[in-house]
Design a protein around this motif. Sequence first.
Motif, PDB file in Angstrom:
ATOM      1  N   SER A   1      -9.436  -2.794  -0.392  1.00 36.89           N
ATOM      2  CA  SER A   1      -9.580  -1.405  -0.523  1.00 36.89           C
ATOM      3  C   SER A   1     -11.104  -0.679  -0.040  1.00 36.89           C
ATOM      4  O   SER A   1     -11.208   0.286   0.658  1.00 36.89           O
ATOM      5  CB  SER A   1      -9.450  -1.100  -2.214  1.00 36.89           C
ATOM      6  OG  SER A   1      -8.369  -1.550  -2.304  1.00 36.89           O
TER       7      SER A   1
ATOM      8  N   LEU B   1       0.942   5.304   0.446  1.00 34.07           N
ATOM      9  CA  LEU B   1       0.187   6.388   1.100  1.00 34.07           C
ATOM     10  C   LEU B   1       0.876   7.644   0.826  1.00 34.07           C
ATOM     11  O   LEU B   1       2.064   7.566   0.529  1.00 34.07           O
ATOM     12  CB  LEU B   1       0.085   6.239   2.593  1.00 34.07           C
ATOM     13  CG  LEU B   1      -1.364   5.312   2.968  1.00 34.07           C
ATOM     14  CD1 LEU B   1      -1.016   3.822   2.534  1.00 34.07           C
ATOM     15  CD2 LEU B   1      -1.159   4.952   4.538  1.00 34.07           C
TER      16      LEU B   1
ATOM     17  N   THR C   1      -6.578  12.311   2.018  1.00 33.48           N
ATOM     18  CA  THR C   1      -5.961  10.754   2.134  1.00 33.48           C
ATOM     19  C   THR C   1      -6.160   9.929   0.979  1.00 33.48           C
ATOM     20  O   THR C   1      -6.981  10.521  -0.022  1.00 33.48           O
ATOM     21  CB  THR C   1      -6.341  10.140   3.452  1.00 33.48           C
ATOM     22  OG1 THR C   1      -5.510   8.893   3.583  1.00 33.48           O
ATOM     23  CG2 THR C   1      -7.748   9.552   3.310  1.00 33.48           C
TER      24      THR C   1
ATOM     25  N   LEU D   1      -5.669   5.315   8.522  1.00 33.37           N
ATOM     26  CA  LEU D   1      -5.597   4.725   7.249  1.00 33.37           C
ATOM     27  C   LEU D   1      -4.333   3.637   7.332  1.00 33.37           C
ATOM     28  O   LEU D   1      -4.586   2.503   6.901  1.00 33.37           O
ATOM     29  CB  LEU D   1      -5.595   5.474   6.104  1.00 33.37           C
ATOM     30  CG  LEU D   1      -5.378   4.629   4.692  1.00 33.37           C
ATOM     31  CD1 LEU D   1      -6.622   3.612   4.522  1.00 33.37           C
ATOM     32  CD2 LEU D   1      -5.282   5.787   3.355  1.00 33.37           C
ATOM     33  N   GLU D   2      -3.418   4.063   7.614  1.00 34.57           N
ATOM     34  CA  GLU D   2      -2.090   3.414   7.717  1.00 34.57           C
ATOM     35  C   GLU D   2      -2.217   2.005   8.700  1.00 34.57           C
ATOM     36  O   GLU D   2      -1.823   1.056   8.509  1.00 34.57           O
ATOM     37  CB  GLU D   2      -0.981   4.283   8.295  1.00 34.57           C
ATOM     38  CG  GLU D   2       0.276   3.284   8.529  1.00 34.57           C
ATOM     39  CD  GLU D   2       1.479   4.285   8.800  1.00 34.57           C
ATOM     40  OE1 GLU D   2       2.676   3.818   8.797  1.00 34.57           O
ATOM     41  OE2 GLU D   2       1.455   5.331   8.882  1.00 34.57           O
TER      42      GLU D   2
ATOM     43  N   ALA E   1       0.794  -1.360  -0.028  1.00 29.62           N
ATOM     44  CA  ALA E   1       0.008  -0.031   0.098  1.00 29.62           C
ATOM     45  C   ALA E   1       0.720   1.216   0.128  1.00 29.62           C
ATOM     46  O   ALA E   1       1.751   1.351   0.902  1.00 29.62           O
ATOM     47  CB  ALA E   1      -0.985  -0.066   1.292  1.00 29.62           C
TER      48      ALA E   1
ATOM     49  N   PHE F   1      -4.660   6.047  -1.608  1.00 27.45           N
ATOM     50  CA  PHE F   1      -3.802   5.069  -1.390  1.00 27.45           C
ATOM     51  C   PHE F   1      -3.894   4.291  -2.839  1.00 27.45           C
ATOM     52  O   PHE F   1      -4.811   4.715  -3.649  1.00 27.45           O
ATOM     53  CB  PHE F   1      -4.256   3.967  -0.333  1.00 27.45           C
ATOM     54  CG  PHE F   1      -5.715   3.542  -0.492  1.00 27.45           C
ATOM     55  CD1 PHE F   1      -5.822   2.077  -1.112  1.00 27.45           C
ATOM     56  CD2 PHE F   1      -6.534   4.170   0.234  1.00 27.45           C
ATOM     57  CE1 PHE F   1      -7.149   1.785  -1.256  1.00 27.45           C
ATOM     58  CE2 PHE F   1      -7.898   3.697   0.081  1.00 27.45           C
ATOM     59  CZ  PHE F   1      -8.315   2.261  -0.685  1.00 27.45           C
TER      60      PHE F   1
ATOM     61  N   VAL G   1       1.937   9.779  -4.459  1.00 29.43           N
ATOM     62  CA  VAL G   1       0.672   9.830  -4.174  1.00 29.43           C
ATOM     63  C   VAL G   1       0.066  11.245  -3.954  1.00 29.43           C
ATOM     64  O   VAL G   1      -0.941  11.675  -4.507  1.00 29.43           O
ATOM     65  CB  VAL G   1       0.086   8.747  -3.016  1.00 29.43           C
ATOM     66  CG1 VAL G   1      -1.450   9.017  -2.598  1.00 29.43           C
ATOM     67  CG2 VAL G   1       0.582   7.406  -3.009  1.00 29.43           C
TER      68      VAL G   1
ATOM     69  N   VAL H   1       3.280  -1.047   4.225  1.00 27.43           N
ATOM     70  CA  VAL H   1       2.719   0.368   3.830  1.00 27.43           C
ATOM     71  C   VAL H   1       3.961   0.991   3.684  1.00 27.43           C
ATOM     72  O   VAL H   1       5.098   1.007   4.053  1.00 27.43           O
ATOM     73  CB  VAL H   1       2.132   1.079   5.041  1.00 27.43           C
ATOM     74  CG1 VAL H   1       1.962   2.415   4.812  1.00 27.43           C
ATOM     75  CG2 VAL H   1       0.696   0.050   5.055  1.00 27.43           C
TER      76      VAL H   1
ATOM     77  N   LYS I   1       5.162   5.190   1.992  1.00 28.80           N
ATOM     78  CA  LYS I   1       4.949   6.373   1.981  1.00 28.80           C
ATOM     79  C   LYS I   1       5.767   7.212   0.965  1.00 28.80           C
ATOM     80  O   LYS I   1       6.931   7.168   0.776  1.00 28.80           O
ATOM     81  CB  LYS I   1       4.832   7.221   3.481  1.00 28.80           C
ATOM     82  CG  LYS I   1       4.283   6.767   4.383  1.00 28.80           C
ATOM     83  CD  LYS I   1       4.390   7.483   5.788  1.00 28.80           C
ATOM     84  CE  LYS I   1       3.362   6.682   6.464  1.00 28.80           C
ATOM     85  NZ  LYS I   1       3.705   7.210   8.092  1.00 28.80           N
TER      86      LYS I   1
ATOM     87  N   ASN J   1      -4.478  10.168   7.936  1.00 27.24           N
ATOM     88  CA  ASN J   1      -3.502   9.021   7.187  1.00 27.24           C
ATOM     89  C   ASN J   1      -2.909   8.109   8.146  1.00 27.24           C
ATOM     90  O   ASN J   1      -2.722   7.111   7.821  1.00 27.24           O
ATOM     91  CB  ASN J   1      -2.574   9.781   6.648  1.00 27.24           C
ATOM     92  CG  ASN J   1      -2.835  10.381   5.255  1.00 27.24           C
ATOM     93  OD1 ASN J   1      -3.008   9.536   4.142  1.00 27.24           O
ATOM     94  ND2 ASN J   1      -3.346  11.875   5.301  1.00 27.24           N
TER      95      ASN J   1
END
Length: 353
Positions: free
Chosen positions: A338, A215, A302, A269-270, A213, A304, A286, A280, A282, A266
């Motif tokens: 998702s 982010l 936010t 979400l993480e 993922a 992904f 994105v 994950v 970053k 965020n």
Amino acid sequence: MKLIYQYTAISFIIAFALVGCNDENKNEKKGSVPQPQVQLQQKEIIINEHNMVQHLSEFQSIAMQNGGNRAVGSAGGQASAKYIIDQANKVGFRYQATEFKTEENQTGKNIVVEIPGKLNGSVVLIGAHYDSVKKGPGINDNASGVSVLLELMTQFSQKKIQPNHTIRLAFWDAEETGLEGAKAYVSKLSEAQLKQINTYINVDMIGARNPIAMLPKVDKAAMLKEEEEKLRNSARQGNQMTEDEIQAFLDKIREIPIHPNDLAINKSLEAFLKSQKLMVEKTLVVNTRTDMAAFAGKVPVTGFVFRSSTPGEEEFIPCYHKLCDTRELIDPKSLGISGKAVVHLLKNLKTLS
């Protein structure tokens, strides 16, 4: 996804500087008015992977029947817009279809479906672009993200759930030509309308197998520290960047718009994605190369992207921007994760009770 996944510091600066905005010509339409909704607190949104796969099959058929793509202004793009509108009419939610002109004078169309909430003046906006590149059908990029929004729309209708915040599901056009649809939409919002948006959530390229993922980076201090360390390590290893060039790059990082409330949403979400056993990472990709960039700094954001972690794969995403970006490469489990991630964010924002 308008994405260049192999880039240098200098190319990032150029790419970030060149993204432009466009004006809209509005052509608003509305579907049937939904029946009054009641909130059933015991009802849960349960993401149905089969439904999402069916949507992907429909988008692939649309592309194959229209020259192999669903690009903005093309017959495939127009048929994709019609399919989304038909789904909104089917479940009974109102929508607005707004036309705009791209830089190449193509007619794009944004479609925004509204799920009315109980609170006046509070909106959660969830977006995914539905156009493809001209070279392929764009099933992962980004019919996959669109399928999540269509499944949410179906769930809210079937379960008769009225959210606290109004939810707007935004299907953007012309992302692949420079994020033009989302930027056209934002350019027409007043300051008061922007303040109504509690959060913008972007869903792009989420069908990869064995996903990692990706982010956005939203901690500016940590971002600057990390990027400076990379640049100085590179300089120590023989890179010819001067001190002035390093500082110029860091200045570009400082200019990336960040909203004060980005960090909290965020982090949530993480944490959820890690609970699903996903790695994950970053990345500024994105932040700057998805439709999220149109909203960054203006409202909390936010989003992904899922990239492949399969050993031996040289590509960022198999068949990225190619004719082979088809349904066969999509993992239904990734679609399901998702959808659950977006539902988690809605709960975190107290959109659902």
